[in-house]
Design an enzyme around this catalytic site. Structure first.
Site, PDB file in Angstrom:
ATOM      1  CB  CYS A 186      -8.863  80.733  59.217  1.00  0.00           C
ATOM      2  SG  CYS A 186     -10.039  79.461  58.470  1.00  0.00           S
ATOM      3  CG  HIS A 207      -4.749  79.099  58.074  1.00  0.00           C
ATOM      4  ND1 HIS A 207      -5.401  78.152  59.101  1.00  0.00           N
ATOM      5  CD2 HIS A 207      -5.829  79.394  57.373  1.00  0.00           C
ATOM      6  CE1 HIS A 207      -6.346  77.991  58.858  1.00  0.00           C
ATOM      7  NE2 HIS A 207      -6.664  78.427  57.670  1.00  0.00           N
ATOM      8  CG  ASN A 232      -8.678  75.332  57.240  1.00  0.00           C
ATOM      9  OD1 ASN A 232      -8.552  75.786  58.283  1.00  0.00           O
ATOM     10  ND2 ASN A 232      -9.010  75.979  56.221  1.00  0.00           N
TER      11      ASN A 232
HETATM   12  O1  UT7 Z   1      -9.022  78.634  56.097  1.00  0.00           O
HETATM   13  C1  UT7 Z   1      -9.435  79.961  55.237  1.00  0.00           C
HETATM   14  C2  UT7 Z   1      -8.663  79.952  54.085  1.00  0.00           C
HETATM   15  N1  UT7 Z   1      -9.110  78.964  53.028  1.00  0.00           N
HETATM   16  C3  UT7 Z   1      -8.668  78.949  52.026  1.00  0.00           C
HETATM   17  O2  UT7 Z   1      -7.693  79.774  51.713  1.00  0.00           O
HETATM   18  C4  UT7 Z   1      -8.910  78.037  50.847  1.00  0.00           C
HETATM   19  C5  UT7 Z   1      -8.737  78.427  49.586  1.00  0.00           C
HETATM   20  N2  UT7 Z   1      -8.893  77.607  48.365  1.00  0.00           N
HETATM   21  C6  UT7 Z   1      -8.411  76.373  48.213  1.00  0.00           C
HETATM   22  O3  UT7 Z   1      -7.757  75.932  49.132  1.00  0.00           O
HETATM   23  C7  UT7 Z   1      -8.879  75.782  46.935  1.00  0.00           C
HETATM   24  O4  UT7 Z   1      -9.163  76.799  46.095  1.00  0.00           O
HETATM   25  C8  UT7 Z   1      -9.538  74.772  47.043  1.00  0.00           C
HETATM   26  C9  UT7 Z   1      -8.999  73.250  47.524  1.00  0.00           C
HETATM   27  C10 UT7 Z   1     -10.831  74.871  47.743  1.00  0.00           C
HETATM   28  C11 UT7 Z   1      -9.969  74.104  45.384  1.00  0.00           C
HETATM   29  O5  UT7 Z   1      -8.842  74.156  44.483  1.00  0.00           O
HETATM   30  P1  UT7 Z   1      -9.033  74.679  43.521  1.00  0.00           P
HETATM   31  O6  UT7 Z   1      -7.604  74.448  42.555  1.00  0.00           O
HETATM   32  O7  UT7 Z   1      -8.956  76.279  43.411  1.00  0.00           O
HETATM   33  O8  UT7 Z   1     -10.125  74.161  42.575  1.00  0.00           O
HETATM   34  P2  UT7 Z   1     -11.452  74.587  42.007  1.00  0.00           P
HETATM   35  O9  UT7 Z   1     -12.444  75.146  42.873  1.00  0.00           O
HETATM   36  O10 UT7 Z   1     -11.014  75.665  40.977  1.00  0.00           O
HETATM   37  O11 UT7 Z   1     -12.054  73.592  41.330  1.00  0.00           O
HETATM   38  C12 UT7 Z   1     -11.573  72.664  40.265  1.00  0.00           C
HETATM   39  C13 UT7 Z   1     -12.407  71.516  39.949  1.00  0.00           C
HETATM   40  C14 UT7 Z   1     -14.007  71.902  39.692  1.00  0.00           C
HETATM   41  O12 UT7 Z   1     -14.552  71.441  38.664  1.00  0.00           O
HETATM   42  P3  UT7 Z   1     -14.830  72.125  37.220  1.00  0.00           P
HETATM   43  O13 UT7 Z   1     -15.598  73.116  37.498  1.00  0.00           O
HETATM   44  O14 UT7 Z   1     -13.390  72.444  36.831  1.00  0.00           O
HETATM   45  O15 UT7 Z   1     -15.371  70.984  36.298  1.00  0.00           O
HETATM   46  C15 UT7 Z   1     -14.669  71.659  41.139  1.00  0.00           C
HETATM   47  O16 UT7 Z   1     -15.931  71.320  40.800  1.00  0.00           O
HETATM   48  O17 UT7 Z   1     -12.546  70.677  41.105  1.00  0.00           O
HETATM   49  C16 UT7 Z   1     -13.831  70.270  41.382  1.00  0.00           C
HETATM   50  N3  UT7 Z   1     -13.882  69.927  42.721  1.00  0.00           N
HETATM   51  C17 UT7 Z   1     -13.674  68.641  43.081  1.00  0.00           C
HETATM   52  N4  UT7 Z   1     -13.652  67.623  42.216  1.00  0.00           N
HETATM   53  C18 UT7 Z   1     -13.108  66.424  43.214  1.00  0.00           C
HETATM   54  C19 UT7 Z   1     -14.172  70.873  44.019  1.00  0.00           C
HETATM   55  N5  UT7 Z   1     -14.008  69.727  44.958  1.00  0.00           N
HETATM   56  C20 UT7 Z   1     -13.620  68.905  44.421  1.00  0.00           C
HETATM   57  C21 UT7 Z   1     -13.510  67.402  44.972  1.00  0.00           C
HETATM   58  N6  UT7 Z   1     -13.122  66.447  44.454  1.00  0.00           N
HETATM   59  N7  UT7 Z   1     -13.454  67.329  46.842  1.00  0.00           N
END
Ligand code: UT7
Length: 324
Positions: A114, A251, A281
């Site tokens: 990225c 980005h 992304n």
């Molecule tokens: O391009 C390279 C750079 N990329 C990045 O910098 C990406 C960085 N990360 C992010 O943008 C975010 O961390 C995400 C968008 C990927 C995720 O957001 P988050 O607020 O960090 O959520 P999380 O990973 O902590 O997940 C929260 C909950 C989890 O459930 P539990 O464990 O709390 O029950 C996940 O399983 O959301 C769940 N979850 C979803 N739920 C519905 C994960 N993906 C989904 C989904 N739909 N698509």
């Protein structure tokens, strides 16, 4: 005498197929509301079957050349930032070179995921200011849809396909931050973070192209910190302060990362080019796409001071300060 690498053309290409968040509700335990609120993404473009990274890169390059009022015969080098090449080799850049009808000059790919477009800009800038070339096409092009695990809701809803391109030309400057062109670059990487974002296949391991794996939450925390730091470093290297910057061109991974970084730099969101809602992304394509869309919207004007920043797999991250 100071040679500057000045942007004289910009263009982009997005595949025709648009996929709204609601589409994923049919196959995954997810919702439009979750994707929107956690990432800011509303839709993304996916390449058609048979539509490749080099095809998209070529379209973006043609648009950038037209914007610059140049033809491929005027270009000395083509650099493509991509992690999703058509083939393991040759480079996507040589494929674009062929499609543009260029049989001279040179072309190669840069792979920093990225952050790839920042690395490619740095390389193009170095070649221009050292006098090696006069005009370079710098392209970011990706087909991340091809490395998605469609059963992994934590990743497959976040990425999209597309391409953006810039024409950079050598111009004489005064050596001050009043000059147009690239004013400073800051690059970083740290391979100890490999497991945060990687693809689980490759030529010398599995012999397959693999699927993307990401520890989203851990990466999120690194992203805001490292992006603000690299942007501040690049701005200081240019002899400027964050308050001098007209536009942040980030980005486009997540609106919350974009907002957090802007806040750390002391900028309001009306000074940030945001396209993540429409593109998702697109990895190395996201910054040139945002630049092209930002210009088309009338946001980035000639003479505006911009900082572009990105982070991705590696981890690799960096920033470029430029005056448009
Ligand atoms: O391009 C390279 C750079 N990329 C990045 O910098 C990406 C960085 N990360 C992010 O943008 C975010 O961390 C995400 C968008 C990927 C995720 O957001 P988050 O607020 O960090 O959520 P999380 O990973 O902590 O997940 C929260 C909950 C989890 O459930 P539990 O464990 O709390 O029950 C996940 O399983 O959301 C769940 N979850 C979803 N739920 C519905 C994960 N993906 C989904 C989904 N739909 N698509």
């Amino acid at each position: 005498m100071t040679i500057r690498a000045v942007i004289t053309g910009v263009g982009h290409y997005l595949p025709e197929r648009v996929v709204e968040n609601a589409e994923f509700e049919k196959t995954l335990d997810t919702s439009d509301e979750w994707i929107r609120s956690r990432s800011g993404i509303e839709r993304r473009h996916f390449a058609a079957e048979g539509e490749t990274t080099s095809m998209m890169g070529t379209m973006a390059a043609k648009a950038a050349l037209a914007d610059a009022g140049l033809t491929a015969a005027d270009i000395d080098a083509v650099i493509v930032a991509t992690s999703t090449p058509d083939l393991t080799f040759p480079s996507v850049a040589t494929m674009v070179q062929k499609e543009l009808g260029m049989t001279c000059g040179f072309a190669f790919d840069v792979q920093a995921v990225c952050a790839g477009f920042i690395y490619a800009l740095s390389n193009a800038n170095a070649q221009i200011i050292s006098g090696q070339v006069k005009r370079v096409l710098v392209i970011g092009a990706e087909t991340f849809s091809r490395i998605m695990d469609w059963t992994d809701r934590a990743t497959c809803v976040l990425f999209g396909d597309g391409a953006g391109a810039l024409v950079l030309e050598a111009r004489i400057g005064t050596g001050t931050s009043e000059d147009r062109g690239i004013l400073s670059v800051d690059l970083n990487s740290d391979g100890t973070y490999k497991d945060m974002l990687y693809v689980d296949g490759g030529v010398s391991t599995t012999g397959t192209s693999g699927k993307l794996r990401m520890q989203g939450n851990a990466l999120f925390r690194q992203a805001v910190q490292k992006l603000a730091e690299t942007a501040e470093t690049a701005i200081a290297k240019a002899g400027l302060t964050p308050a001098d910057i007209d536009w942040i061109i980030p980005h486009q991974a997540n609106i919350r990362i974009i907002e957090g970084t802007a806040k750390k730099l002391g900028h309001a969101m009306d000074q940030v080019v945001v396209t993540v809602q429409d593109h998702g992304n697109t990895s190395a394509a996201s910054i040139p796409l945002a630049m092209s869309v930002g210009r088309a919207r009338g946001q980035i004007k000639d003479g505006d001071l911009c900082v572009a920043e990105a982070i991705g797999g590696g981890l690799a991250w960096g920033a470029v300060v430029l005056r448009w």
